[in-house]
Enzyme design. Sequence first.
Site, mmCIF file in Angstrom:
data_model
loop_
_atom_site.group_PDB
_atom_site.id
_atom_site.type_symbol
_atom_site.label_atom_id
_atom_site.label_comp_id
_atom_site.label_asym_id
_atom_site.label_seq_id
_atom_site.Cartn_x
_atom_site.Cartn_y
_atom_site.Cartn_z
ATOM 1 C CB SER A 117 -2.781 -18.360 15.887
ATOM 2 O OG SER A 117 -2.989 -17.538 14.771
HETATM 3 N N1 SAM Z 1 -1.487 -18.516 10.190
HETATM 4 C C1 SAM Z 1 -0.456 -17.747 10.808
HETATM 5 C C2 SAM Z 1 0.542 -18.600 11.549
HETATM 6 O O1 SAM Z 1 0.345 -19.825 11.648
HETATM 7 O O2 SAM Z 1 1.551 -18.052 12.016
HETATM 8 C C3 SAM Z 1 -1.043 -16.670 11.699
HETATM 9 C C4 SAM Z 1 -0.598 -15.338 11.251
HETATM 10 S S1 SAM Z 1 -1.208 -13.859 11.937
HETATM 11 C C5 SAM Z 1 -2.276 -14.209 13.239
HETATM 12 C C6 SAM Z 1 -2.271 -13.284 10.609
HETATM 13 C C7 SAM Z 1 -1.559 -12.967 9.312
HETATM 14 O O3 SAM Z 1 -2.539 -12.483 8.368
HETATM 15 C C8 SAM Z 1 -0.481 -11.890 9.385
HETATM 16 O O4 SAM Z 1 0.741 -12.436 8.948
HETATM 17 C C9 SAM Z 1 -0.987 -10.792 8.445
HETATM 18 O O5 SAM Z 1 0.035 -10.112 7.748
HETATM 19 C C10 SAM Z 1 -1.881 -11.585 7.506
HETATM 20 N N2 SAM Z 1 -2.893 -10.812 6.762
HETATM 21 C C11 SAM Z 1 -3.675 -9.783 7.201
HETATM 22 N N3 SAM Z 1 -4.492 -9.363 6.203
HETATM 23 C C12 SAM Z 1 -4.229 -10.175 5.119
HETATM 24 C C13 SAM Z 1 -4.752 -10.265 3.800
HETATM 25 N N4 SAM Z 1 -5.716 -9.457 3.349
HETATM 26 N N5 SAM Z 1 -4.246 -11.202 2.958
HETATM 27 C C14 SAM Z 1 -3.260 -12.056 3.377
HETATM 28 N N6 SAM Z 1 -2.728 -12.012 4.610
HETATM 29 C C15 SAM Z 1 -3.201 -11.096 5.474
#
Ligand code: SAM
Length: 212
Positions: free
Chosen positions: A59
Site C-alpha cells: 500500500s
Molecule cells: N498489508 C499489505 C502490505 O503491507 O504490503 C498490503 C497488501 S495488499 C494491498 C492486500 C493483500 O490482501 C493482498 O496480499 C491479498 O492477497 C490479500 N487478501 C485479499 N483477500 C484476502 C483474504 N480474504 N484473506 C487474507 N488476505 C487477503
Amino acid sequence: MSESERNILVNGIEDKGVTDSNVLSALRKVEREKFVPLMMRPTAYRDIALPIGYGQTISQPYTVALMTQALKVKKGDKVLEIGTGSGYQAAILEKMGAKVYSIERHNDLYRKTQKLFDKLGIRVSTKCGDGTIGWSEHAPYDGIIVTAGSPEIPESLKKQLVNGGRLVIPVGGKQTQTLKVVTRESEDEYEIESIPEFAFVPLIGREAWDKE
Ligand code: SAM
C-alpha cells in the site's frame, strides 16, 4: 541514503495531516525498501503503492500511516491484520509495540513474507487462509486492520473485537472505497466513522468478494 529518503517521505506524510507521533516514528524506522522487489527499490520511498508480484501491491505509505493512526494502536495491543502482502504494514504495527497476527490468502506470498519476517527478526504470527472470517483462536483483538477493499464489513471481524476495540477497513466497490472505522461500543453496538476515497486490491473470501 535510504534514511534521508525515508525522512523526506515521512515529512510529506506529516504535511498531509498524519499527526500520531508513534505512527510517524515507526514509519521513520521501518525500511520499506526491504519489503519491495529488488527492481522496485529505487522507488521504495515514493508515496505510492508498488507491485509486489502475484497481482498484489504494497500500500501507499500515506494510506498505511492514515489507517494505522485510525487504529489508535497502543503498546501491547493485540492487533489482527487481514492481507499480510509484503509484510510492511505488519512491521509498522510490530515496531509500535503491538502483538501482531496477520493472515494472507495467497500461499506463495504468505511463504515469501514469512521468510522475510524470519530474516529481519520481525515477530508477527502469520497464517495462510481467508481473513474475512478472522482468527478466532486469538480473539478478541484491540484492533483489526483490513488492507484490501471489501463490499461490506464482515460480521465475523466485528465480533472478534474487544469492547472499545476498532476495526479499520476499506469498504465499497472494486475500484474505490471509503475507509470505515468501526468501534465496538458494547456487546452488540458499533459506531462507524467514514473517511472517503481510497483504492485497494479486492478482499476475497467467504464474507467479501468471491473473485478478483
Ligand atoms: N498489508 C499489505 C502490505 O503491507 O504490503 C498490503 C497488501 S495488499 C494491498 C492486500 C493483500 O490482501 C493482498 O496480499 C491479498 O492477497 C490479500 N487478501 C485479499 N483477500 C484476502 C483474504 N480474504 N484473506 C487474507 N488476505 C487477503
